[in-house]
Structures are given as C-alpha cells and as structure tokens.
Design an enzyme around this catalytic site. Structure first.
Site, PDB file in Angstrom:
ATOM      1  N   HIS A 149      -4.476  -0.833  -3.845  1.00 58.71           N
ATOM      2  CA  HIS A 149      -5.904  -1.082  -3.598  1.00 58.71           C
ATOM      3  C   HIS A 149      -6.683  -0.692  -4.847  1.00 58.71           C
ATOM      4  CE1 HIS A 149      -5.216  -1.599   0.759  1.00 58.71           C
ATOM      5  NE2 HIS A 149      -4.401  -0.567   0.647  1.00 58.71           N
TER       6      HIS A 149
ATOM      7  N   GLU B  99     -13.967  11.510  -7.917  1.00 60.93           N
ATOM      8  CA  GLU B  99     -13.832  12.579  -8.907  1.00 60.93           C
ATOM      9  C   GLU B  99     -12.902  12.139 -10.034  1.00 60.93           C
ATOM     10  OE1 GLU B  99     -12.481  15.934  -6.705  1.00 60.93           O
ATOM     11  OE2 GLU B  99     -14.395  16.243  -5.694  1.00 60.93           O
TER      12      GLU B  99
ATOM     13  N   SER C 194       0.835  -1.189   0.000  1.00 55.59           N
ATOM     14  CA  SER C 194       0.000   0.000   0.000  1.00 55.59           C
ATOM     15  C   SER C 194       0.881   1.255   0.000  1.00 55.59           C
ATOM     16  CB  SER C 194      -0.947  -0.051   1.207  1.00 55.59           C
ATOM     17  OG  SER C 194      -1.938   0.923   1.124  1.00 55.59           O
TER      18      SER C 194
END
Length: 286
Positions: free
Chosen positions: A185, A161, A143
């Site tokens: 992710h 967005e 991550s």
C-alpha cells in the site's frame, strides 16, 4: 549458493472494496490482472490453489472473496485453509493440503499473525523446502501476505512520523526472500519514511515498496513488475551517511546517497546484481 526453483509473487494490496480502515479488518480484493499472473505461474486453471487468510480478522469472509475471485478466472481446485493457531499448522490435513498445492496464496491483514501462527511450524518448513526445490511452486501474498516473505519484516509503523527513528517496528518474517524488505500500500499510505528507516537498519538489504494493484514475480533473484501501479526500489548499499545507530528514539534521521528506482509494469530488477532493466519507451503496456 543454490538457486530457489519456485516463484514468489508479493502484491501491494488493494482495499477499494474494504469494510474498515484498518488492514487487519479489510476484505482484500486483487484485480483479476494480478490473479491471472498468479494462476498462470501456478500452471493454469487446473492448479491446486490453497488460500490462507490467517492474517485477517475476518478469515471466513476473506476466504470466500478469494474463492469467488479465482472461480471467476476459471480455477477449479481452490481450497481455503483457515489457520488460527500453531496447532492448526501442525495438523495432518493442513500439512497434506500444503504438500499437494501448486500455489499458496496468503491474504492481507496483520503480517505478525502469519509469523506467529505459521512461523517455525511444519507448514513453514514445507513451504520453504518446496519453494527452494520445486520449479512451478508458487507462493503469492497480498499486503501482509507479501510483507511476511522477507526475513527482516516490517511489523508496523507510523507513516505520519516519516524519517523519525522508531517510526518502524521490525520483526522476523518467514524468510523466503531474505535479501529484501517488502512494504505494501506504498504510495497511497505514504510509507516512504518507514521503509527508509528499515533500510537504514539493514543497509545490506533492498527495500521494495509495492503500490496497490501492483506486484512482482520473483524467480530466484530476478524480479519482474506486474500490475497497474509502480514499485519503488530502495538500495542502501552505497549509503555514505547513516546516523540511525547513534540517534535516540524520536529523532529525525539523515541518510545520504540512498539510490532509488521507480519501476512499472514489465520492468525488471536483479536482487543480487542490483541492476534495473526498464522497458523501452516505445514498448506496449503488457
């Protein structure tokens, strides 16, 4: 350009055992299959492994989680280096641990914490030098610990967005693999838009989207996919229309001729040649 002799293993993360929705508060859990690759690349269960949970807001818990995970694999020499400030990155005992390690494992959380507390320090210098010059030296990260490996690093941004200018925030990473921009992710959180904007800003770089429980073993310029998920490659070198520079913040972008590749376990990608090699359909899962 000289080749890097060490190995990078960026991993997409896995929050199934998390305690909060926010990445920085989460106990990262990496499937034993991924960690097995990390241990093997570092030289086996006798390797000196140093876990750095700097990105996490719960570093003690995260460190214990990795100690348990590596112990399950039979590792005997695992140490947690809890760096919470730049001063910690300059301490003699910290430096000695980094010098002696066969593998450095960075946890998930907030990637900016890694760059702010380790970037530009003696530890950063040693890691870069060892990765460049020492065969068998491994830098792994999940991550946030994967995202900070690039030079141009995604520091945050809204997936809601997608494809809107300003949806992604960029920052300087540790620069271990400057030819890539890494996001994690990737499938679960729908991060296609923010990596597209990142590549629009830096079209000479390759965007890498890592799904959870998925990683890449990078040796110099050659990447091999590991894990149960997929890796999405965003290659902007042939973009024909890119209006990112002329748009105002909050405006929808348009990009044409962005090449994408979807890779899975065992498939390969060459960073400089930008060539993909996929396993034959009849090949077994490895």
């Amino acid at each position: 350009m000289l080749k890097n002799k060490g190995t990078l293993i960026p991993i997409g993360g896995n929050e199934d055992k998390g305690i909060e929705d926010s990445e920085q508060y989460t106990l990262e859990f990496i499937d034993e299959g991924i960690l097995f690759h990390v241990v093997r690349e570092a030289g086996g269960t006798d390797a000196n492994i140093v876990v750095i949970p700097t990105a996490s807001s719960i570093p003690v818990e995260v460190g214990e989680n990795y100690l348990e995970a590596f112990s399950t694999l039979g590792c005997k020499n695992v140490t947690v280096l809890d760096i919470r400030s730049k001063k910690d990155s300059e301490k003699k005992e910290s430096i000695e641990l980094i010098k002696a390690a066969n593998c450095i494992m960075f946890s998930g959380g907030d990637q900016s914490k890694i760059t702010n507390k380790i970037g530009g320090t003696k530890i950063h210098e040693i890691i870069k030098d060892r990765y460049k010059n020492e065969k068998g030296f491994v830098v792994a990260g999940t991550s946030a610990g994967a995202m900070m490996m690039s030079q141009e690093m995604i520091a945050g941004g809204s997936a809601a967005e997608s494809f809107i200018k300003g949806a992604v925030n960029m920052y300087k990473g540790l620069g271990l693999v400057p030819g890539l921009i890494i996001d994690t992710h990737f499938i679960k959180r729908g991060r296609f838009g923010r990596i597209s904007e990142a590549v629009a800003q830096f079209p000479n770089l390759i965007g890498i989207g890592l799904a959870e429980d998925t990683g890449m073993i990078i040796k110099d310029k050659k990447c091999r996919v590991i894990g149960s998920g997929m890796v999405i490659i965003f290659d902007g070198r042939r973009i024909k229309h890119n209006n990112h520079k002329v748009l105002k913040e909050g405006t929808p972008m348009s990009l044409t001729n962005m090449r994408t590749h979807i890779l899975s376990n065992g498939d390969r990608f060459h960073i400089d040649k930008k060539k993909v090699k996929v396993l034959p359909i009849e090949a077994p899962f490895i």
